[in-house]
Structures are given as C-alpha cells and as structure tokens.
Design an enzyme around this catalytic site. Structure first.
Site, PDB file in Angstrom:
ATOM      1  N   SER A 118       0.832  -1.201   0.000  1.00 36.21           N
ATOM      2  CA  SER A 118       0.000   0.000   0.000  1.00 36.21           C
ATOM      3  C   SER A 118       0.868   1.253   0.000  1.00 36.21           C
ATOM      4  O   SER A 118       1.965   1.262   0.581  1.00 36.21           O
ATOM      5  CB  SER A 118      -0.864  -0.007   1.260  1.00 36.21           C
ATOM      6  OG  SER A 118      -1.446   1.254   1.456  1.00 36.21           O
ATOM      7  N   TYR A 142      -1.701   0.129  10.077  1.00 38.44           N
ATOM      8  CA  TYR A 142      -1.927  -0.554   8.800  1.00 38.44           C
ATOM      9  C   TYR A 142      -0.733  -0.346   7.857  1.00 38.44           C
ATOM     10  O   TYR A 142      -0.189  -1.284   7.295  1.00 38.44           O
ATOM     11  CB  TYR A 142      -3.221  -0.028   8.157  1.00 38.44           C
ATOM     12  CG  TYR A 142      -3.395  -0.484   6.736  1.00 38.44           C
ATOM     13  CD1 TYR A 142      -3.801  -1.783   6.447  1.00 38.44           C
ATOM     14  CD2 TYR A 142      -3.132   0.382   5.663  1.00 38.44           C
ATOM     15  CE1 TYR A 142      -3.931  -2.202   5.135  1.00 38.44           C
ATOM     16  CE2 TYR A 142      -3.269  -0.032   4.359  1.00 38.44           C
ATOM     17  CZ  TYR A 142      -3.665  -1.332   4.095  1.00 38.44           C
ATOM     18  OH  TYR A 142      -3.790  -1.749   2.795  1.00 38.44           O
ATOM     19  N   LYS A 146       2.228  -3.148   6.467  1.00 33.10           N
ATOM     20  CA  LYS A 146       2.616  -3.408   5.074  1.00 33.10           C
ATOM     21  C   LYS A 146       4.120  -3.219   4.891  1.00 33.10           C
ATOM     22  O   LYS A 146       4.765  -3.966   4.158  1.00 33.10           O
ATOM     23  CB  LYS A 146       1.842  -2.476   4.127  1.00 33.10           C
ATOM     24  CG  LYS A 146       0.341  -2.731   4.108  1.00 33.10           C
ATOM     25  CD  LYS A 146       0.019  -4.046   3.439  1.00 33.10           C
ATOM     26  CE  LYS A 146      -1.466  -4.325   3.375  1.00 33.10           C
ATOM     27  NZ  LYS A 146      -1.780  -5.642   2.799  1.00 33.10           N
TER      28      LYS A 146
END
Ligand code: UDP
Length: 333
Positions: A118, A142, A146
C-alpha cells in the site's frame, strides 16, 4: 498443463477481480478466504476453501492435494482508522500470520509471491506524485504492517530465494458488474460506495475534514479501477515466471481527485444531489496521495485501461444496484 495459483483472500474486493482475470488468462484458481464480510461468493471459475490462511491443517491439505505454482496474498485487514484503535489485531493478521504463511509456503517449495502492499507505507507525502524512492514514514499501524512485510520479503528473497512482486496500491475503486464482481465490505468505509448509497437512499454523506493542505481543503486520492489493479498482479506473476527479479511497484493512475471533486462527479453519474455533512478528520488520513507510476509501466508494461473516473463511478454504481439491494446475480449484457 494449467498452472495453479493460490489466492489468499480471493473472495474479497481486489482478490476476486484478480482471481477472475487469472481464470480468464488460463490459470487454475484456488482461493482461501474466511468470507469475513459475509459476502456471497459463488463463482464456478474458482475453487473456494472457506478457511483462515493461517490454518496449518487446511494449508497442509491444500499443498498436499494441489501443485501450487505461486501465491497472491490479499487477505489483510484494511481499515486504517481501526488499525489505529486496534493495532494488535492488525499486527497479528497482517504481519504474524503473513510471515507464518511465507515460512509454510517456502517449506513446501513454493517460491513465487505477489503481495498487496500500500502507498500507506510512505505516510504524508513530501513530494507528489510519489515514486518508489519516496521515504517511508507510515502513520498508521496498517501502513506499518505493510512496510514490515515489505522488509520481510526483501530479506526472504536474499536468504531463501523467494521471488516476489509487491504492489503498493493507491485507491482501489470501481467494479466489474458484468461478471458479478464488486466491493462488498462490511462495514463499508470507502468513499465511493458510501457516496453512491447516500445519493440513492437520501442518506447523508460525511466529508472527513475540509481543513487539509489541498486546493479545496479535502483529501486528494488517486483512484484506480480494480480491473487495472488486478491486471498488475497478473503482469507481476508473468514477470516472475519469465525470470524477472523481485521488485516493488507503485500502482496508481498518476491523477488525483479531491473528496469534493468526487462528490460532484458522483452526483453527475447518478443524476441526483447528495446530502453532505462536514465532519472531523478521520484518524490516519493524509492530505494527498498520488502515484508516480513510471516504474510499473516501464518494467511490467502495465497500462491502465479502465481508470477514467466516470467509468470507475459508473461501474461502481451498477454494482451497487445489483449488490446493495441484493437483487439479481448477473446484469443483462
Ligand atoms: N472519505 C470521506 N467520507 C467517507 C469515506 C471516505 O470523506 O465517508 C474520504 C477519506 O477521508 C479519504 C478519501 O475519502 O480522504 C478516501 O477514503 P477511502 O476510505 O475510500 O480510502 P483510503 O484513502 O482511506 O484508502
């Protein structure tokens, strides 16, 4: 003989479009998915195993039964705001389970891996459009999840001969309603389905912040059609198949739209105004995210075909009409 691709989270939004494209390209498609969004997934072109991708018993059965050529991994928790409030769940699913899966896969001699990364790994942009050399400074758990996996992939590639392609998504959007594929998150947090539902059902759409450092004060994002995104996975796989070295790529269109611009376009597509309420900023959001996509175009030969914003909104709207109201499976072509 057809090659078998195992897709973790293949019944989800991006996973299902990628799975379908793989099938169309002549691959055997095997999906592991927990169906956490309660989504309907009843497609003849894939074998679906309802399970957690961390369930070693299930993995043993699958790897005993099928000769897996490569794995694509879409099974992540994705809500940035929730990751800020519940980081433990996110580290457990997005990091620990992913590392365990990689270890398992490598122990079974499977070495090709396509990873859903991402642009959240970059954090607040220093310069837009953002290329792959942009410094990493993720602001949400988050984004950090990643990034951790990207580092793991780099180290595993060196130590264990893992061949991987990591795709750093910008904003996935749109649908493939003709093939009964689209976004089915529960709860839905993404701007496009929420806007379209607000217009259709005379509900209020909430703008999360109008005080961002952007021309109109609302966040700017690079919306990429999910079919263009799916295609990049297949190109990544074929690149590895033809001996390409492990690599990572930004995956976006290179154009950005603000929330206010999105509202105008969505109203045009549906032909109706929407009720709007300006709210506080949402946790974890950054001002602007726009991809520099030169690298993926040059190395994978990726060219976006479906990402015109009108097409994104139109396909999303068609999908909302069949999915949200729960009527019909296929549109008449
Ligand atoms: N957004 C909004 N209202 C909503 C949902 C999203 O204003 O109900 C904004 C959000 O703050 C962000 C943009 O729309 O700036 C895209 O959000 P989305 O959740 O679709 O994707 P993200 O960028 O978080 O991956």
């Amino acid at each position: 003989m057809k090659k078998t691709i195992l897709i973790l989270g293949g019944a989800g939004y991006i996973g299902s479009h990628s799975a379908y494209l793989l099938y169309k390209r002549g691959y055997e498609v095997l999906i592991i998915d927990k169906l956490i969004h309660g989504q309907n997934f009843d497609h003849k072109w894939a074998t679906v195993i309802k399970a957690d991708f961390a369930d070693e018993k299930v993995l043993n059965q699958i790897f005993d039964k099928y000769k897996i050529d490569a794995v694509m991994h879409f099974a992540a928790f994705i809500e940035v705001g929730i990751s800020v409030k519940k980081p433990a769940n996110f580290y457990e699913n997005n990091v620990i389970k992913t590392i365990n899966f990689l270890d398992f896969m490598l122990s079974r001699g499977v070495k090709k891996f396509i990873f859903s990364s991402s642009c959240a790994i970059y954090g607040n942009p220093i310069k837009v459009p953002m290329n792959e050399k942009h410094p990493f400074d993720p602001i949400s758990p988050y984004g950090k999840n990643k990034l951790v996996i990207e580092f793991v992939l780099q180290d595993y590639a060196k130590a264990y001969d893992l061949k991987y392609v990591s795709l750093r998504y910008f904003n996935a959007a749109g649908a493939d309603p003709e093939n009964n594929l689209g976004e089915q998150h529960n709860p839905e947090t993404h701007i496009i389905p929420l806007m379209l539902r607000a217009i259709k059902n005379n509900k209020t759409f909430k703008i999360f912040g109008t005080d961002y450092n952007t021309p109109d004060g609302t966040c700017v994002r690079d919306y990429i059609h999910v079919l263009d995104l799916a295609l990049a996975h297949i190109l990544g796989l074929e690149y590895l198949n033809s001996g390409g070295k492990s690599d990572y790529f930004n995956l976006g269109t290179g154009k950005g739209y603000s929330v206010k611009e999105m509202i105008n376009m969505a109203q045009n597509v549906v032909g109706k105004k929407m009720n709007i309420q300006v709210c506080e900023r949402r946790l974890g959001d950054v001002d602007t995210l726009i991809a520099d996509n030169k690298k993926i175009k040059a190395i994978l030969g990726w060219i976006p075909k479906y990402s015109d914003l009108n097409n994104i909104l139109n396909t999303a709207f068609l999908w909302e009409n069949i999915n949200y109201e729960g009527v019909g499976i296929h549109l008449d072509k």
